[in-house]
Design a protein around this motif. Structure first.
Motif, PDB file in Angstrom:
ATOM      1  N   GLN A 102       5.941  14.368 -12.994  1.00 45.37           N
ATOM      2  CA  GLN A 102       5.411  15.669 -12.575  1.00 45.37           C
ATOM      3  C   GLN A 102       3.885  15.627 -12.540  1.00 45.37           C
ATOM      4  O   GLN A 102       3.253  14.900 -13.296  1.00 45.37           O
ATOM      5  N   PRO A 103       3.281  16.438 -11.669  1.00 47.72           N
ATOM      6  CA  PRO A 103       1.819  16.536 -11.674  1.00 47.72           C
ATOM      7  C   PRO A 103       1.316  17.182 -12.962  1.00 47.72           C
ATOM      8  O   PRO A 103       2.067  17.839 -13.689  1.00 47.72           O
ATOM      9  N   VAL A 104       0.036  16.987 -13.242  1.00 50.66           N
ATOM     10  CA  VAL A 104      -0.640  17.662 -14.364  1.00 50.66           C
ATOM     11  C   VAL A 104      -1.549  18.722 -13.758  1.00 50.66           C
ATOM     12  O   VAL A 104      -2.453  18.405 -12.972  1.00 50.66           O
ATOM     13  N   VAL A 105      -1.315  19.993 -14.104  1.00 48.71           N
ATOM     14  CA  VAL A 105      -1.979  21.123 -13.459  1.00 48.71           C
ATOM     15  C   VAL A 105      -3.032  21.711 -14.402  1.00 48.71           C
ATOM     16  O   VAL A 105      -2.774  21.904 -15.591  1.00 48.71           O
ATOM     17  N   THR A 106      -4.204  21.988 -13.860  1.00 49.13           N
ATOM     18  CA  THR A 106      -5.284  22.642 -14.612  1.00 49.13           C
ATOM     19  C   THR A 106      -5.689  23.924 -13.874  1.00 49.13           C
ATOM     20  O   THR A 106      -6.100  23.872 -12.712  1.00 49.13           O
TER      21      THR A 106
ATOM     22  N   THR B 166      -0.131  32.315 -11.405  1.00 48.04           N
ATOM     23  CA  THR B 166       0.474  30.985 -11.576  1.00 48.04           C
ATOM     24  C   THR B 166      -0.017  30.048 -10.488  1.00 48.04           C
ATOM     25  O   THR B 166      -0.015  30.402  -9.295  1.00 48.04           O
ATOM     26  N   LEU B 167      -0.443  28.848 -10.885  1.00 49.58           N
ATOM     27  CA  LEU B 167      -0.789  27.776  -9.951  1.00 49.58           C
ATOM     28  C   LEU B 167       0.298  26.717 -10.056  1.00 49.58           C
ATOM     29  O   LEU B 167       0.493  26.121 -11.114  1.00 49.58           O
ATOM     30  N   THR B 168       1.003  26.495  -8.926  1.00 51.28           N
ATOM     31  CA  THR B 168       2.091  25.511  -8.890  1.00 51.28           C
ATOM     32  C   THR B 168       1.675  24.341  -8.019  1.00 51.28           C
ATOM     33  O   THR B 168       1.229  24.534  -6.884  1.00 51.28           O
ATOM     34  N   ALA B 169       1.831  23.123  -8.550  1.00 53.62           N
ATOM     35  CA  ALA B 169       1.498  21.901  -7.811  1.00 53.62           C
ATOM     36  C   ALA B 169       2.776  21.129  -7.547  1.00 53.62           C
ATOM     37  O   ALA B 169       3.616  20.967  -8.449  1.00 53.62           O
ATOM     38  N   THR B 170       2.919  20.659  -6.275  1.00 53.60           N
ATOM     39  CA  THR B 170       4.093  19.883  -5.886  1.00 53.60           C
ATOM     40  C   THR B 170       3.631  18.558  -5.298  1.00 53.60           C
ATOM     41  O   THR B 170       2.817  18.540  -4.365  1.00 53.60           O
TER      42      THR B 170
ATOM     43  N   ALA C   8       8.257  16.677  -6.989  1.00 56.25           N
ATOM     44  CA  ALA C   8       8.142  17.063  -8.394  1.00 56.25           C
ATOM     45  C   ALA C   8       7.070  18.136  -8.530  1.00 56.25           C
ATOM     46  O   ALA C   8       5.991  18.021  -7.950  1.00 56.25           O
ATOM     47  N   ALA C   9       7.390  19.209  -9.289  1.00 54.57           N
ATOM     48  CA  ALA C   9       6.479  20.343  -9.396  1.00 54.57           C
ATOM     49  C   ALA C   9       6.169  20.651 -10.847  1.00 54.57           C
ATOM     50  O   ALA C   9       6.979  20.387 -11.742  1.00 54.57           O
ATOM     51  N   ALA C  10       4.993  21.203 -11.078  1.00 55.05           N
ATOM     52  CA  ALA C  10       4.581  21.684 -12.389  1.00 55.05           C
ATOM     53  C   ALA C  10       3.635  22.848 -12.174  1.00 55.05           C
ATOM     54  O   ALA C  10       3.091  23.023 -11.081  1.00 55.05           O
ATOM     55  N   SER C  11       3.437  23.684 -13.193  1.00 54.78           N
ATOM     56  CA  SER C  11       2.608  24.870 -13.012  1.00 54.78           C
ATOM     57  C   SER C  11       1.834  25.187 -14.268  1.00 54.78           C
ATOM     58  O   SER C  11       2.126  24.678 -15.351  1.00 54.78           O
ATOM     59  N   ALA C  12       0.821  26.037 -14.100  1.00 54.66           N
ATOM     60  CA  ALA C  12       0.039  26.597 -15.205  1.00 54.66           C
ATOM     61  C   ALA C  12      -0.228  28.056 -14.873  1.00 54.66           C
ATOM     62  O   ALA C  12      -0.278  28.430 -13.684  1.00 54.66           O
TER      63      ALA C  12
END
Length: 924
Positions: free
Chosen positions: A221-225, A288-292, A297-301
């Motif tokens: 999964q990505p790492v989201v900041t 919410t910031l969601t990265a795909t 693969a997705a991850a969010s912060a």
């Protein structure tokens, strides 16, 4: 203006009208009245739960000053001292009974006091637990060690560590204990990791995360900041809000704008990109910031922000209970507490506070609010506050609810609560636990703790003798396979131990001793006035380990001369101790020869000695019945065995020449000859003790009686046994002459032999004249002829070196020194400094005596210096290089029979020698 000041003014005015006959009489002076004090809350005799802060409400009034406030009202406690001033004070109180006082002081200094008694009960709070690694939702690669790291802070005792923290996986079971450990062998799939922490009072706290163990190569999964806005930000509806964030991916690197999507829980989609400018509607938003990544693969912060219209001020909201990340089991009631303050409305309460869950929806209003039970899952709890103008703001926390798991039932059966014990006595702790899912819990599932002594041990039964004085709260905590803990507690009192008298230590022993010889010290006259002495400890003062035990005597051997202080420590049956000392002067060791073998058999003609540390290995010959013997001396223990000799269909007459080499592991290798049966080899397995005997010479290379035998271990061929013996036969172009034969062992009962002709003295006899010695590279040096030293290596041409003096006398002795071989003959010690070829080597001859030696042997110490043993006037003498390399001798060591002697150096660097006297074997 108060009435008292009016009267003062009137009196002053009247004082200026002296002599006026119409002056009225002076009014009476009114005394300042005492104020009144009253405590409105809490009530007399109230029980207050927890440390607070608790609200103390009171009032003060005065006849002259009216209602009193501020510093005029002072609160205090007989336990905690000053608490504050004013009609309302929020104070934290210690546990126990308090006498609360409200002291009221008016402007004239008059005081009044109101008092009440309250009891503060502070229940032990469970520890606050957090998992720092791994993070929730992390993908962990199968087969890679997974670092587990967590913390637990107990409000009463501080940080917890070690066995107080237990890690459990719902998929793999128990993992281990401690604040950090490495988890290996995690099974592929989803794991819920639970960290359970138990404080000394048996209260448990929990933290959990869910992680995925994936096969190697799985897309990560990505790492989201999310960097802007910040969590809890207060924004306006008219404001352009900058949304800013980024994401990195293990496979794709930095993700571009199209991979980043912004959304609001209130306004929906807000667009894509690393930076966006938006306006938001009034209310509370979860942004919410969601990265795909490129493989989906997705991850969010996310952050929580409050948006209000211009002119409105949103309330300030805080969730005070539970903490973020709090973990509980399904079906457990959860108490929610929070505060909200509005600039215009002040504190908000009741319906102005709304609680909701991301899973369960609306939960209720007000604070505190107890929720009967939440469904299993990860809940985002939101506390939303709304003021009278409709402005809202919120705070959020995450709460993990684990699937239903019934708590164990725990019982302490012994001792009874309130029991008294004496410090130092054994307390028998007994308990039991039953779990609805796991059944009976035992072993390390049960942990005993004390609030004063920490962790005591584990199991249903535990005997403890280390509890300190005081009142102990003993807890027995049971932990089931799902990580849920429950405890039972009791109190016991450890009373001070009665006054006991210490023992009296007394030490006797010699004031003088000799190095390397045992000396005995005695503590038997020590005594205990009120009991018995249970142990003795002797410290000999020379950096060796002390000797402890129940024996009142101890023997010790000092290795070096000097003055030492011996200390005896004694311990009595109460555990009390005392010491006594004694000084002993140790003089240099003077070794004397000792008989190691004697009996009906007369020993003589030849002995061989090797030292391996403190163990002496000897080979020697029996004379009355020609036989070969081997023995070892370890300390004072002597053991010997007959290796060969006359027997029934075995053995034979052992001739006078024999040789021995001992491997580093203590395995002996012997060479000897049997009359009419050639040269033989014997060795013994250290594991079985069985002797192996093998014929060495062969029909092609037969031995000739009368020549010297030698054996050495080849360091270049795995310590291969190599035997040197004499051969007599026809040599082309020379005639029938003596030669040296070399045989080496190639396997069990397999020997390869060859006849060696050295280049010097080719036309003369070349029998070996004594010991052969190997160099570290596998060259064998053999004394032969009148004054020659041969050099042989398998597969290489033989070489030779002429020595400056004849090799006369008995068996020539050789050994290896760092520069080359040392050769001791009747004429002195030849020191060879090797060169290539060997014939170019240099030789120095050192005289040993003013006459020719008849019995002699050379060894070398760990520094490469020679050690000599020889006879002088029929008595044994040993020598070593001393000042300026002159020989330093130890003389008059006793009579020596004729025959061969041998020298060695022991592990302490001392010269040792074996020899014969009156048919006995002696060891110096």
């Amino acid at each position: 203006m108060s009435s008292r000041f009016v009267w003062v003014f009137v009196l002053v005015a009247l004082a200026g009208c002296k002599g006026d006959p119409s002056e009225p009489p002076e009014p009476p002076v009114q005394e300042n009245a005492v104020p009144a004090a009253s405590i409105l809350s809490p009530e007399e005799g109230a029980t207050l739960r927890g440390a607070g802060p608790h609200e103390l409400v009171g009032s003060g009034s005065d006849a002259e000053d009216g209602s009193l406030s501020g510093a005029a009202l002072r609160w205090s406690s007989n336990v905690d001292g000053e608490l504050g001033t004013g009609s309302l004070v929020r104070a934290r109180l210690s546990a126990g009974e308090h006498r609360l006082s409200l002291d009221v002081t008016d402007s004239g200094g008059k005081q009044a006091r109101a008092q009440i008694s309250v009891t503060v009960v502070i229940e032990d709070q469970p520890p606050v637990v957090a998992i720092e690694s791994p993070t929730a939702g992390a993908s962990l690669v199968e087969g890679t060690p997974i670092p587990l790291r967590g913390t637990a802070m107990d409000p009463e005792t501080g940080p917890l560590s070690g066995a107080a923290l237990t890690w459990i996986s719902d998929r793999s079971g128990a993992i281990g204990t401690g604040t950090q450990l490495s988890w290996t062998g995690a099974a592929r799939g989803t794991h819920r990791l639970l960290l359970t922490a138990v404080d000394p009072a048996g209260k448990a706290g929990y933290a959990s995360v869910t992680v995925n163990v994936v096969p190697p190569g799985t897309n990560q999964q990505p790492v989201v900041t999310l960097s802007q806005p910040s969590d809890g930000a207060q924004l306006l509806t008219t404001q352009t809000v900058t949304l800013q964030g980024s994401a990195t991916d293990a496979e794709d690197g930095v993700l571009g704008d199209s991979a980043l999507a912004w959304s609001s829980s209130r306004d929906g989609s807000l667009g894509a990109g690393r930076q966006r400018s938006v306006t938001l509607s009034a209310g509370t938003h979860t942004l919410t910031l969601t990265a795909t990544d490129s493989l989906g693969a997705a991850a969010s912060a996310s952050v929580l922000v409050t948006v209000t219209a211009p002119g409105q001020t949103a309330p300030t909201v805080t969730i005070t209970r539970p903490t973020n990340g709090f973990t509980l089991f399904e079906g457990t009631p959860l108490t929610l507490e929070g505060t909200a303050t509005d600039a215009e409305d002040g504190p908000l309460t009741g319906a102005a506070l709304r609680w909701s869950s991301s899973i369960a929806g609306a939960l209720g209003t007000g604070s505190p609010l107890t929720v009967p039970g939440l469904a299993a899952g990860s809940h985002e709890l939101l506390l939303t506050a709304r003021d009278s103008s409709g402005a809202e703001s919120a705070a959020r926390i995450r709460v993990e609810v684990l699937p239903s798991n019934s708590a164990p039932t725990v019982q302490i059966t012994s001792p009874a609560t309130g029991s008294h014990f004496t410090v130092g006595s054994t307390v028998a702790l007994r308990g039991a636990a039953q779990d609805p899912e796991d059944g009976v819990l035992t072993g390390n599932r049960l942990t005993w703790q004390s609030n004063l002594g920490g962790t005591l041990g584990q199991g249903t039964s535990l005997d403890v003798a280390s509890l300190v004085e005081g009142t102990h709260q003993i807890s027995l905590t049971a932990l089931d396979s799902g990580g849920r803990a429950a405890s039972a507690t009791l109190q016991i009192i450890m009373d001070p131990a009665p006054v006991r008298l210490p023992p009296v230590a007394r030490l006797t022993g010699p004031a003088q001793a000799e190095a390397l010889r045992p000396v005995t010290f005695d503590g038997a006259t020590s005594s205990d006035p009120d009991g018995t002495i249970t142990s003795y400890r002797f410290d000999f003062g020379d950096a060796t380990a002390p000797v402890s035990g129940t024996a009142a005597q101890a023997s010790h051997t000092y290795l070096t001369p000097g003055t030492y202080t011996v200390t005896l420590g004694v311990t009595d049956n109460d555990g009390l101790q005392s010491t006594a000392t004694r000084t002993v002067t140790v003089t240099p060791y003077v070794r004397v020869p000792e008989v190691v073998a004697e009996g009906v058999e007369s020993f003589g003609s030849a002995c061989q000695l090797e030292m391996r540390g403190a163990v002496a290995h000897l080979a020697f010959r029996g004379g009355i019945h020609p036989s070969l013997w081997y023995g070892t001396l370890t300390g004072t223990t002597w053991a010997m065995v007959q290796v060969d000799g006359m027997g029934f269909n075995t053995g034979g007459l052992v001739e006078s020449s024999l040789a021995m080499a001992v491997a580093a592991d203590g395995t002996p290798h012997l060479a000897y000859s049997l009359a009419g049966r050639g040269v033989w080899y014997a060795t013994r397995s250290n594991s079985s003790g069985v002797w192996i005997r093998e014929r060495v010479d062969s029909a092609t290379v037969p031995s000739q009686p009368g020549a010297q035998l030698s054996i050495s271990l080849d360091p270049s061929s795995g310590q291969r046994p190599t035997i040197v013996y004499g051969w007599y036969g026809s040599v082309p172009s020379v005639g029938t002459v003596w030669r040296t034969a070399v045989a080496f062992r190639t396997g069990t009962a397999a020997w390869t032999g060859e006849v060696v002709s050295f280049p010097l003295g080719t036309n003369a006899g070349q029998p070996p004249l004594g010991e052969a010695t190997f160099s570290p590279t596998g060259t064998l040096f053999i004394p032969y002829g009148a004054n020659l030293l041969g050099a042989w290596k398998s597969g290489s041409a033989a070489q030779a070196l002429a020595l400056p003096a004849n090799l006369t006398g008995t068996r020539i002795s050789t050994t290896w020194a760092p520069a080359g071989p040392l050769v001791l003959s009747a004429n002195g010690l030849h020191r060879v400094v090797l060169a290539n070829p060997v014939s170019a080597s240099t030789v120095t001859l050192s005289a040993v005596e003013g006459f020719s030696l008849s019995q002699f042997s050379v060894a070398v110490d760990s520094g490469g210096a020679p050690r000599l043993a020889f006879t002088h006037g029929g008595e044994l003498e040993v020598a070593r290089p001393g000042t300026d390399n002159y020989w330093s001798r130890t003389e008059n060591l006793g009579a020596v029979d004729s025959g061969e002697i041998d020298a060695a150096v022991d592990g302490a660097g001392e010269t040792r020698a074996c020899f014969f006297r009156a048919g006995k074997v002696l060891l110096y």
